[in-house]
Design an enzyme around this catalytic site. Sequence first.
Site, mmCIF file in Angstrom:
data_model
loop_
_atom_site.group_PDB
_atom_site.id
_atom_site.type_symbol
_atom_site.label_atom_id
_atom_site.label_comp_id
_atom_site.label_asym_id
_atom_site.label_seq_id
_atom_site.Cartn_x
_atom_site.Cartn_y
_atom_site.Cartn_z
ATOM 1 N N CYS A 193 -7.099 20.036 -8.502
ATOM 2 C CA CYS A 193 -5.150 19.696 -8.407
ATOM 3 C C CYS A 193 -4.513 21.348 -7.551
ATOM 4 C CB CYS A 193 -4.402 19.577 -9.761
ATOM 5 S SG CYS A 193 -2.716 19.942 -9.508
ATOM 6 N N GLU A 242 -13.856 -0.862 2.215
ATOM 7 C CA GLU A 242 -13.714 -1.160 0.920
ATOM 8 C C GLU A 242 -14.682 -2.780 -0.018
ATOM 9 O OE1 GLU A 242 -12.534 -0.038 -2.404
ATOM 10 O OE2 GLU A 242 -13.398 -1.681 -3.114
ATOM 11 N N MET A 256 -8.395 9.856 -14.115
ATOM 12 C CA MET A 256 -7.865 10.831 -13.219
ATOM 13 C C MET A 256 -7.495 11.445 -12.964
ATOM 14 S SD MET A 256 -12.604 11.330 -12.200
ATOM 15 C CE MET A 256 -13.791 11.542 -13.416
ATOM 16 N N HIS A 306 26.201 3.645 -8.195
ATOM 17 C CA HIS A 306 25.395 3.225 -7.087
ATOM 18 C C HIS A 306 26.132 4.381 -5.390
ATOM 19 C CE1 HIS A 306 25.819 0.165 -4.190
ATOM 20 N NE2 HIS A 306 27.519 0.869 -4.179
HETATM 21 P P1 FAD Z 1 -9.899 20.087 -12.461
HETATM 22 O O1 FAD Z 1 -8.449 20.051 -11.920
HETATM 23 O O2 FAD Z 1 -11.471 19.863 -12.270
HETATM 24 O O3 FAD Z 1 -10.003 21.262 -12.872
HETATM 25 C C1 FAD Z 1 -11.756 22.039 -13.598
HETATM 26 C C2 FAD Z 1 -11.757 23.628 -13.328
HETATM 27 O O4 FAD Z 1 -13.306 23.924 -13.658
HETATM 28 C C3 FAD Z 1 -12.019 23.943 -11.577
HETATM 29 O O5 FAD Z 1 -11.512 24.538 -11.358
HETATM 30 C C4 FAD Z 1 -13.568 24.305 -11.809
HETATM 31 O O6 FAD Z 1 -14.327 25.399 -10.790
HETATM 32 C C5 FAD Z 1 -13.669 25.233 -13.240
HETATM 33 N N1 FAD Z 1 -14.543 25.101 -13.492
HETATM 34 C C6 FAD Z 1 -16.292 23.946 -13.456
HETATM 35 N N2 FAD Z 1 -17.152 24.302 -14.297
HETATM 36 C C7 FAD Z 1 -17.137 25.320 -15.042
HETATM 37 C C8 FAD Z 1 -17.927 26.416 -15.097
HETATM 38 N N3 FAD Z 1 -19.143 26.427 -15.891
HETATM 39 N N4 FAD Z 1 -16.986 27.735 -15.533
HETATM 40 C C9 FAD Z 1 -15.819 28.311 -14.938
HETATM 41 N N5 FAD Z 1 -15.043 27.716 -14.216
HETATM 42 C C10 FAD Z 1 -15.894 26.161 -13.697
HETATM 43 N N6 FAD Z 1 -3.580 13.867 -10.227
HETATM 44 C C11 FAD Z 1 -2.846 12.766 -9.457
HETATM 45 O O7 FAD Z 1 -2.516 13.477 -10.831
HETATM 46 N N7 FAD Z 1 -1.516 13.113 -8.855
HETATM 47 C C12 FAD Z 1 -2.299 13.303 -7.597
HETATM 48 O O8 FAD Z 1 -1.542 13.134 -6.536
HETATM 49 C C13 FAD Z 1 -3.563 13.530 -7.448
HETATM 50 N N8 FAD Z 1 -4.210 13.482 -6.037
HETATM 51 C C14 FAD Z 1 -5.458 13.862 -6.045
HETATM 52 C C15 FAD Z 1 -6.165 14.235 -4.718
HETATM 53 C C16 FAD Z 1 -7.046 14.294 -4.387
HETATM 54 C C17 FAD Z 1 -7.719 14.946 -2.652
HETATM 55 C C18 FAD Z 1 -7.760 14.586 -5.657
HETATM 56 C C19 FAD Z 1 -9.609 14.859 -5.551
HETATM 57 C C20 FAD Z 1 -7.394 14.749 -6.530
HETATM 58 C C21 FAD Z 1 -6.270 14.329 -7.076
HETATM 59 N N9 FAD Z 1 -5.674 13.854 -8.348
HETATM 60 C C22 FAD Z 1 -4.487 13.695 -8.333
HETATM 61 C C23 FAD Z 1 -6.280 14.285 -9.448
HETATM 62 C C24 FAD Z 1 -6.362 15.500 -10.068
HETATM 63 O O9 FAD Z 1 -6.813 16.649 -9.321
HETATM 64 C C25 FAD Z 1 -7.310 15.575 -11.099
HETATM 65 O O10 FAD Z 1 -6.476 14.394 -12.141
HETATM 66 C C26 FAD Z 1 -6.918 16.958 -11.988
HETATM 67 O O11 FAD Z 1 -7.177 18.423 -11.184
HETATM 68 C C27 FAD Z 1 -8.252 16.959 -13.664
HETATM 69 O O12 FAD Z 1 -7.552 18.207 -14.404
HETATM 70 P P2 FAD Z 1 -9.174 19.164 -15.100
HETATM 71 O O13 FAD Z 1 -7.766 19.952 -15.793
HETATM 72 O O14 FAD Z 1 -9.468 18.294 -15.829
HETATM 73 O O15 FAD Z 1 -9.478 19.799 -13.821
HETATM 74 P P1 NAI Z 2 -10.773 5.439 -6.691
HETATM 75 O O1 NAI Z 2 -11.650 4.819 -7.728
HETATM 76 O O2 NAI Z 2 -9.426 5.121 -7.182
HETATM 77 O O3 NAI Z 2 -11.157 4.273 -5.830
HETATM 78 C C1 NAI Z 2 -12.659 4.451 -4.935
HETATM 79 C C2 NAI Z 2 -12.341 2.913 -4.367
HETATM 80 O O4 NAI Z 2 -14.174 2.691 -3.747
HETATM 81 C C3 NAI Z 2 -12.422 1.666 -5.408
HETATM 82 O O5 NAI Z 2 -11.194 0.907 -4.740
HETATM 83 C C4 NAI Z 2 -13.522 1.639 -4.633
HETATM 84 O O6 NAI Z 2 -13.484 -0.065 -4.939
HETATM 85 C C5 NAI Z 2 -14.606 1.850 -3.732
HETATM 86 N N1 NAI Z 2 -15.812 2.320 -4.179
HETATM 87 C C6 NAI Z 2 -16.555 1.911 -4.702
HETATM 88 N N2 NAI Z 2 -18.388 1.762 -3.740
HETATM 89 C C7 NAI Z 2 -17.953 2.007 -2.749
HETATM 90 C C8 NAI Z 2 -18.865 1.524 -2.133
HETATM 91 N N3 NAI Z 2 -20.348 1.926 -1.589
HETATM 92 N N4 NAI Z 2 -18.320 1.257 -0.878
HETATM 93 C C9 NAI Z 2 -16.880 1.289 -0.154
HETATM 94 N N5 NAI Z 2 -16.020 1.175 -1.274
HETATM 95 C C10 NAI Z 2 -16.336 1.251 -2.708
HETATM 96 O O7 NAI Z 2 -11.332 6.735 -6.286
HETATM 97 P P2 NAI Z 2 -10.861 7.575 -5.243
HETATM 98 O O8 NAI Z 2 -10.020 7.441 -4.381
HETATM 99 O O9 NAI Z 2 -12.292 8.333 -4.664
HETATM 100 O O10 NAI Z 2 -9.739 9.177 -6.221
HETATM 101 C C11 NAI Z 2 -10.610 9.647 -7.493
HETATM 102 C C12 NAI Z 2 -9.789 10.130 -8.128
HETATM 103 O O11 NAI Z 2 -8.287 10.858 -8.627
HETATM 104 C C13 NAI Z 2 -8.982 8.894 -8.641
HETATM 105 O O12 NAI Z 2 -10.147 8.381 -9.767
HETATM 106 C C14 NAI Z 2 -7.646 9.628 -8.657
HETATM 107 O O13 NAI Z 2 -7.145 8.963 -10.562
HETATM 108 C C15 NAI Z 2 -7.440 10.097 -8.794
HETATM 109 N N6 NAI Z 2 -7.016 10.741 -7.494
HETATM 110 C C16 NAI Z 2 -5.258 10.531 -7.974
HETATM 111 C C17 NAI Z 2 -4.505 10.690 -7.171
HETATM 112 C C18 NAI Z 2 -2.673 10.747 -7.316
HETATM 113 O O14 NAI Z 2 -2.638 10.191 -9.109
HETATM 114 N N7 NAI Z 2 -2.097 10.198 -6.941
HETATM 115 C C19 NAI Z 2 -5.161 11.066 -5.313
HETATM 116 C C20 NAI Z 2 -6.188 10.546 -5.030
HETATM 117 C C21 NAI Z 2 -7.340 10.507 -6.457
#
Ligand code: FAD
Ligand code: NAI
Length: 464
Positions: free
Chosen positions: A44, A201, A317, A443
């Site tokens: 995150c 997609e 997630m 408003h």
């Molecule tokens: P993580 O944040 O994945 O943290 C797990 C940590 O565990 C990592 O730092 C890793 O290094 C560590 N770890 C793993 N294994 C070990 C080990 N064996 N020993 C020590 N450390 C370890 N969610 C939202 O709600 N809003 C958003 O706007 C949003 N935007 C996103 C944008 C992107 C590009 C991505 C990829 C994700 C986004 N998400 C968003 C999803 C969000 O980041 C995740 O749902 C969230 O980080 C999950 O939290 P977590 O604590 O479960 O795990």
């Molecule tokens: P996602 O599950 O949101 O979207 C993946 C998309 O890829 C789907 O539309 C799926 O149908 C498509 N897809 C799957 N296989 C494919 C293929 N072979 N070819 C073409 N399309 C295919 O997953 P995404 O965007 O990778 O994000 C991962 C997670 O991170 C999500 O679960 C999301 O909750 C979290 N996240 C949350 C954000 C937020 O809350 N604003 C921002 C970014 C990520």
Amino acid sequence: MSKESYDVIVIGSGPGGYVCAIRCAQLGLKTACVEKRDTLGGTCLNVGCIPSKALLQASEKYEEAEKHLQAFGVKTGNVSLDLKTMMKHKDDVVGSNTQGIEYLFKKNKIDWLKGEGTIEAKGKVKVGKTTYEAKHIVIATGSDVVSLPNIEIDEKQIVSSTGALELTKVPKKLAVIGGGVIGLEMGCVWSRLGAEVTVIEFLDRILPGMDGEISKEAQKILKKQGLNFKLKTKVLEAKTSKSGVKLKLEAAAGGDAETLDVDTVLVAIGRKAFTDKLGLEKVGVKTDERGRVEVDHKFKTNVDGIYAIGDVIAGPMLAHKAEDEGVILAEMLDGQSGHIDYNLIPGVVYTWPEVANVGKTEEQLKEEGVAYKVGKFPFSANGRARAMNATDGFVKIIADAKTDKVLGGHIIGPEAGTLISEIVTVMEFGGASEDIARICHAHPTLEEAIKEAALAVDKRPLHI
Ligand code: FAD
Ligand code: NAI
């Protein structure tokens, strides 16, 4: 208790893990958190929510200066992009947030055990050469990027979300595989900065899982902004060369293959639970068919004293889902009770306009055979949205046909991610659309669109 002995060891310092550790410490439990990254905060803070929002915000400003300020009578002259400074802004925001967690750990006397944690046995976690003991072990190891079997992510020409946050120049042409949350957010960033973006997609719609009408509207608006969409399309292969990447595409239903030449490809097809080197097999912790750690409603795994939260278990997630699980688990470890209503976890896509949802979609209610009423109100009829020149989108409220209880809220429009919290709150209290309609809304605000949508459930909106 010896120096190497704790009440709770949390493995992973993402929003699930660090929040759980802070709440445990607040409750007087001796707590450590294992993190292998150089900085705290997990996906995150380091490569997810925070850097992506920093770039979304910055690119929004760029686009505003380039295209939208003139309509407000603001002359800007020639607008140009300084990508290096934009990336520095993102890195600074990440730095201040990750350091913030370090400060919170010190303040709450949580030990950061630096390195990779492996569960050696029940109550034992090894980090480096030291084995620590804990009454409770919390797995909060999060998730990782998923790649396609025939497409190798090199984080240069073919990137994951992590690479897409680090590009050193704007690609002329960017292909995004996956029309989900990451694909649209990062696709918008690079499109605003000048890339020609094509979203490929597999399904027949973008944002699967969102209300159908909302995802159609999102596609329409993003198309108007310049994004290209290829739905029902499979990527068969990606060939990289010095000049770029050649993608071979095929309609999902079969048919002729076509090619697409681009500079960069972003693979955003979902994420998978991360449990590498954690030692789960050794201690016998069960995982499901998708590799997620199996837990009961109290986040207990099948092994006594080992729990799991966040992206590594089932459910959306999302950072706020992981955080809420972290707090509830900490309180349960303290002997308190807790509960999460997974139906009421809001989802937000931070495109412009934003897309936000909570509760059930129309499609889900149809499938469940629940009779419902719908109220909608467009931002084009909201005074504040007009003043902002942000009239795209609408609010949609779904209520039970008999009881009027709110069952779902779906918004596409300006500030949708902030606006949705009103609907979440009403739903948490079991409220009806009539309740929203009777609440006094200031408003002129965007929130008035929510009130009007609630009035529309009963076919009595005032401003349309
Ligand atoms: P993580 O944040 O994945 O943290 C797990 C940590 O565990 C990592 O730092 C890793 O290094 C560590 N770890 C793993 N294994 C070990 C080990 N064996 N020993 C020590 N450390 C370890 N969610 C939202 O709600 N809003 C958003 O706007 C949003 N935007 C996103 C944008 C992107 C590009 C991505 C990829 C994700 C986004 N998400 C968003 C999803 C969000 O980041 C995740 O749902 C969230 O980080 C999950 O939290 P977590 O604590 O479960 O795990
Ligand atoms: P996602 O599950 O949101 O979207 C993946 C998309 O890829 C789907 O539309 C799926 O149908 C498509 N897809 C799957 N296989 C494919 C293929 N072979 N070819 C073409 N399309 C295919 O997953 P995404 O965007 O990778 O994000 C991962 C997670 O991170 C999500 O679960 C999301 O909750 C979290 N996240 C949350 C954000 C937020 O809350 N604003 C921002 C970014 C990520």
